[in-house]
Design a protein around this motif. Structure first.
Motif, PDB file in Angstrom:
ATOM      1  N   UNK B 341       0.843  -1.211   0.000  1.00 12.32           N
ATOM      2  CA  UNK B 341       0.000   0.000   0.000  1.00 12.32           C
ATOM      3  C   UNK B 341       0.873   1.253   0.000  1.00 12.32           C
ATOM      4  N   UNK B 342       1.954   1.198   0.798  1.00  9.19           N
ATOM      5  CA  UNK B 342       2.884   2.349   0.805  1.00  9.19           C
ATOM      6  C   UNK B 342       3.467   2.568  -0.595  1.00  9.19           C
ATOM      7  N   UNK B 343       3.836   1.459  -1.234  1.00 13.07           N
ATOM      8  CA  UNK B 343       4.425   1.569  -2.577  1.00 13.07           C
ATOM      9  C   UNK B 343       3.443   2.247  -3.527  1.00 13.07           C
ATOM     10  N   UNK B 344       2.204   1.786  -3.500  1.00 14.10           N
ATOM     11  CA  UNK B 344       1.206   2.327  -4.422  1.00 14.10           C
ATOM     12  C   UNK B 344       0.859   3.779  -4.090  1.00 14.10           C
ATOM     13  N   UNK B 387       6.767   9.387  -6.330  1.00 12.59           N
ATOM     14  CA  UNK B 387       8.110   8.863  -6.558  1.00 12.59           C
ATOM     15  C   UNK B 387       7.994   7.416  -7.041  1.00 12.59           C
ATOM     16  N   UNK B 388       8.092   7.230  -8.334  1.00 13.31           N
ATOM     17  CA  UNK B 388       7.877   5.895  -8.892  1.00 13.31           C
ATOM     18  C   UNK B 388       9.044   4.949  -8.600  1.00 13.31           C
ATOM     19  N   UNK B 394       9.754  -0.285  -3.027  1.00 11.36           N
ATOM     20  CA  UNK B 394       8.909  -0.790  -1.934  1.00 11.36           C
ATOM     21  C   UNK B 394       8.166  -2.058  -2.357  1.00 11.36           C
ATOM     22  N   UNK B 395       7.790  -2.119  -3.630  1.00 10.63           N
ATOM     23  CA  UNK B 395       7.115  -3.334  -4.111  1.00 10.63           C
ATOM     24  C   UNK B 395       8.053  -4.528  -3.998  1.00 10.63           C
ATOM     25  N   UNK B 396       9.306  -4.320  -4.367  1.00  5.86           N
ATOM     26  CA  UNK B 396      10.288  -5.419  -4.258  1.00  5.86           C
ATOM     27  C   UNK B 396      10.451  -5.822  -2.786  1.00  5.86           C
TER      28      UNK B 396
END
Lengths: 326, 586
Positions: B341-344, B387-388, B394-396
């Motif tokens: 969720x943080x990543x998105x 910030x992509x 974060x997804x990793x």
């Protein structure tokens, strides 16, 4: 009028062909064209900017910051990918059912086992109440067929009102305005490109069916068809190989007109926000953004021009053959 | 038929046709207000968004009500704010007295028994009262006395600063109208609250629930009387809703002077449903609409610069406590962990969206509390940047792996569970350009890091139903708040799941913190807890607060008495008056 001389008509029709060729080419090459922006990437720093008003947005941006040029290019792709197959499929479907209705009328008969088999499988496929009943009827049909086959008896048969069914269905579809019908069906089936393709096809076949049927009524009594029958060729072969190719001639004119109608319908649906998903570029959807930003004339004018020129060109294309013959 | 009579018939037909085609304005006294969508329901316990709440607040009255201009609670059916008595360290008693003049339309007084009945109805099974249960579950008991039928005491679990006002903010319903045989009196509030969901069906309770549903105003207007100033005249779904001022409303005869919150000046209110913003602006300019609240930024800016506006229209703006946010469905396995969720959350360009959709007006925020609320806003937290690269990292970190080719997207293998694919469906109300732009921006950003996103613009009624059933991965919507109530139980507590907690988010820590906030004894302690809560929410990220919207209202210059407010609906409807001449510019 001097403007309507055959030479001018021919010239304008070649222009129409040129425009349609460009649209086809753009549609085919859209993913590889060096466009500065993708059609679904909003440029949040440039919302509803006019043509040449912001870096890279040659035709401006819509009220959500999407590049108008990219939407036009990918909208052309959507238009071609949707209307061309839908028109062809509707023409094929219309030609088959209209040709059959014109050739056999209400006179042909079908053996009872086939009736039972077809009715039973149809009942089961449509999941009507007690679907197993349909399978039972189909099995009954098979059983009757085998029984008669073993005894080498002639099957009893019932007439098929093919012409009445086809023309009745076409008339029923024609009585409901097509836009209303498509909107109602789209509301039930949801939205996707394949779904919309099926929807447009199913609502567009009556016109080709009527044209092919009318032509078939003329063709089926021509001497060469009579000769084929007299030669002992089966009715199905006569229909498919001899009569149908001659009955298809009206479709050469009707196909571009059908495409023009479908293009207009797709744009209307997109303008109303029905039909295609929001991330599929469409001229109609781009035109609809004028409601959010009435001053953004460019978001309406450019797609409207594309649509108008395409529809006029398709109409013009339908007359190209007769002009060439003149 | 003679030629003469044929001509007459033709003329009459044409005249009739022209008359029937011309716009009919049946009531020029009505003040017409724009709604963007249909209210869907007028059930007092089930208001999925602000639109039905606007109407419910005019049909029914609570014990207390927010004075929109002073941003303070004021007594309405209650004579005054309740007196608070702390019992030990775990209970609070709130003593209320109802106004002597408060009465139903048939002249019968509003009594403590009506309040008790309403509270019990909130916990009656077989009714859509989940949101009310979560919100008013802290009221454990109500005690009434036969000798003083207008007095009652609410016994509340715990001790909180908010109880004195939170305990009075619900519409009071008539016991006589729904439960004439007073069957619900057999049950105590506590017994209803503690009644297990699996308890066998109780015919008495089911009967009361059935009568309540049958009296629901969306089915049978008039069967559920309110003691509010207005009554429902007509409700044409997706077209309009008309309310008429009662001629025998109790404060008119029984109160002198009439308090500000009990004033209701418009004789007739017509809420006109116009989903399209530009059409609504056109209607306002043509004089077919009198008030246009929550006007989009671009429409507002256009009116500000239009030369015709200065005479015909008045424009108002203020701060608001409505925050635009994206929510994640934490019940979906792919969105169940905070890291994903943080990543998105880094895929939302809040600054760009604020500039693009609000023309820079509005305020970015770290949480669902407004930065205007300086005491409670956690300014030590950083805004979530767009910030992509960080999103992909974060997804990793969350265990996602990019597929071998660009089309494969992100996949994750969790022990003993099927392989997860990160593909999201974003749902939002179709008629709102703001939400559509936010969803489109998220889709484009997510596509850049290889997360496929499907957009689902949804009709308002279906959107509410989808929120309830969890039929979404991500949503974009607004959340309305206020500067004085911080009870997050309905929207983020485990008790709110199935009702207002649409994200399904709940952890032991967050539940405890929410409970601690609602029972905080001092403002300082509450501020401390609220700051902790904002930090926790930023870590867990069930929602991504994007920015607070400004409040923009446009009104016809013939409308006077329009008082804008930071609270929804953004203006006070009950003070509106249609003047014979245009009012001067404010």
């Amino acid at each position: 009028m001097a403007l309507l001389t055959p030479a001018f008509r021919l010239w304008s029709q070649w222009l129409a062909v040129l425009w349609l060729g460009v649209v086809l080419l753009v549609a085919a090459l859209a993913p590889v064209l060096p466009l500065p922006y993708s059609p679904n990437s909003p440029d949040l720093a440039n919302i509803a900017t006019p043509p040449l008003g912001a870096a890279g947005h040659w035709l401006g941006t819509d009220p959500q910051g999407r590049d108008v040029l990219s939407i036009l290019v990918f909208g052309a792709r959507t238009a071609v990918l949707l209307t061309l197959p839908a028109a062809v499929l509707a023409a094929v479907l219309g030609a088959l059912v209209g040709g059959a209705a014109g050739f056999w009328g209400n006179a042909t008969r079908l053996a009872v086992p086939y009736w039972l088999l077809g009715g039973g499988v149809g009942w089961w496929a449509l999941q009507l109440p007690i679907p197993l009943l349909g399978l039972g009827v189909a099995a009954g049909g098979l059983g009757v067929g085998l029984l008669f086959g073993v005894r080498k008896q002639r099957f009893p048969s019932w007439p098929i009102p093919l012409n009445a069914v086809v023309m009745g269905t076409a008339t029923t579809l024609d009585t409901v305005p097509r836009l209303v019908l498509v909107v109602a069906m789209a509301a039930g089936t949801g939205v996707s490109i394949p779904g919309l393709l099926v929807l447009l096809t199913l609502t567009s076949w009556p016109l080709p069916a009527r044209l092919v049927r009318a032509q078939m009524l003329r063709v089926r009594i021509l001497p060469f068809v009579e000769a084929a029958r007299a030669a002992g060729i089966s009715p199905q072969r006569v229909w498919l190989h001899h009569a149908l190719p001659h009955a298809l001639q009206p479709l050469r004119t009707a196909l571009p007109l059908s495409m023009a109608g479908l293009l207009g319908l797709e744009s209307t649906l997109s303008f109303l926000g029905i039909g295609l998903p929001p991330d599929v570029a469409s001229w109609g959807r781009l035109m609809a953004t004028i409601r959010n930003e009435p001053s953004a004339w460019w978001a309406f004018t450019f797609p409207a021009l594309c649509l108008i020129i395409s529809i006029i060109s398709l109409n013009s294309l339908s007359r190209l053959r007769s002009t060439l013959e003149e | 038929m003679t030629q003469h009579s044929l001509g007459k018939l033709l003329c009459t037909t044409i005249a009739g046709l022209l008359y029937s085609c011309s716009p009919q304005r049946t009531d020029t006294d009505a003040i017409r207000i724009r709604w963007s969508h249909d209210p869907e329901t007028l059930d007092p316990f089930q208001s999925p968004n602000q639109v039905p709440l606007d109407a419910v607040n005019l049909l029914h009255l609570g014990l207390l009500e927010v004075d929109l201009t002073r941003l303070k609670y004021a007594p309405v059916l209650a004579e005054r704010l309740p007196t608070t008595h702390l019992i030990g360290d775990s209970l609070t008693e709130l003593r209320y007295t109802l106004r002597a003049a408060a009465a139903w339309d048939n002249g019968h007084p509003v009594l403590a028994s009506d309040v008790a009945f309403t509270l019990k109805l909130m916990f009656c099974p077989d009714l859509p009262n989940e949101a009310a249960r979560a919100r008013f579950g802290f009221i454990e008991e109500i005690t009434t006395t036969a000798t003083a039928p207008r007095r009652f005491t609410l016994v509340c679990r715990g001790q909180s600063l908010e109880y004195s006002v939170a305990s009075g903010d619900f519409p009071i319903l008539s016991e006589a109208a729904i439960d004439p045989r007073r069957q619900l009196r057999r049950y105590s509030l506590r017994a209803l609250q503690r009644r297990p969901v699996t308890a066998p069906a109780d015919t008495v309770l089911l009967g009361v629930a059935r009568r309540y549903r049958a009296a629901s105003p969306d089915r049978s207007p008039g069967l559920l009387p309110g003691c509010g100033p207005y009554e429902l005249v007509k409700w044409e779904k997706d077209r309009y809703l008309t309310l008429r001022r009662k001629t025998n409303w109790w404060p008119d005869a029984g109160l002198r002077p009439v308090p500000a919150v009990l004033q209701a000046l418009p004789k007739r209110l017509e809420y006109v449903i116009i989903p399209d913003a530009a059409t609504a602006t056109l209607a306002l300019r043509r004089g077919d609409l009198d008030v246009y609240p929550q006007m989009p930024a671009r429409e507002y800016a256009r009116l500000q610069t239009a030369p015709s506006t200065s005479n015909a229209l008045r424009l108002y703006s203020s701060l608001s406590y409505s925050v635009v946010l994206a929510g994640f469905n934490t019940r979906q396995p792919a969105l169940a962990d905070a890291l994903t969720r943080q990543a998105l959350s880094h895929c939302f360009d809040a600054a760009g969206l604020l500039k693009a959709t609000q023309m820079g007006a509005g305020t970015r925020t770290v949480g669902i509390l407004s930065p205007a609320n300086r005491m409670n806003y956690n300014d030590s937290l950083a805004l979530v940047p767009f910030d992509l690269k960080r999103a992909a990292a974060l997804l990793r970190q969350a265990g996602w792996q990019r597929g071998s080719d660009a089309e494969a997207g992100w996949v994750r293998t969790v022990a003993n569970r099927p392989r997860q694919q990160l593909a999201l469906r974003v749902r939002y109300r179709a008629e709102e350009t703001l939400f559509a732009t936010a969803a489109l921006q998220f889709q484009a950003a997510a596509a850049q890091i290889g997360v496929p996103v499907t957009l689902l613009p949804t009709e308002s009624g279906t959107f509410s139903a989808s929120m309830q059933t969890g039929d979404f991965d991500v949503y974009v919507r607004t959340l309305n708040g206020n500067p004085f109530m911080f009870n997050f139980t309905p929207i983020f507590h485990s008790e709110g799941i199935g009702a207002g907690n649409t994200t399904g988010f709940n952890t032991l820590a967050s539940d405890r913190l929410i409970e601690a906030i609602t029972t905080a004894e001092t403002e300082q302690r509450r501020a401390q807890l609220l700051r902790q809560f904002q930090a926790l929410m930023q870590r867990e990220m069930p929602v991504v607060p994007l920015f607070f919207l400004p409040n923009r209202v446009a009104a016809s210059s013939r409308i006077t008495g329009l008082q804008v407010s930071s609270l929804k609906p953004g203006y006070s409807v009950k003070t509106l008056v249609r003047a014979p001449q245009p009012s001067p510019a404010p």
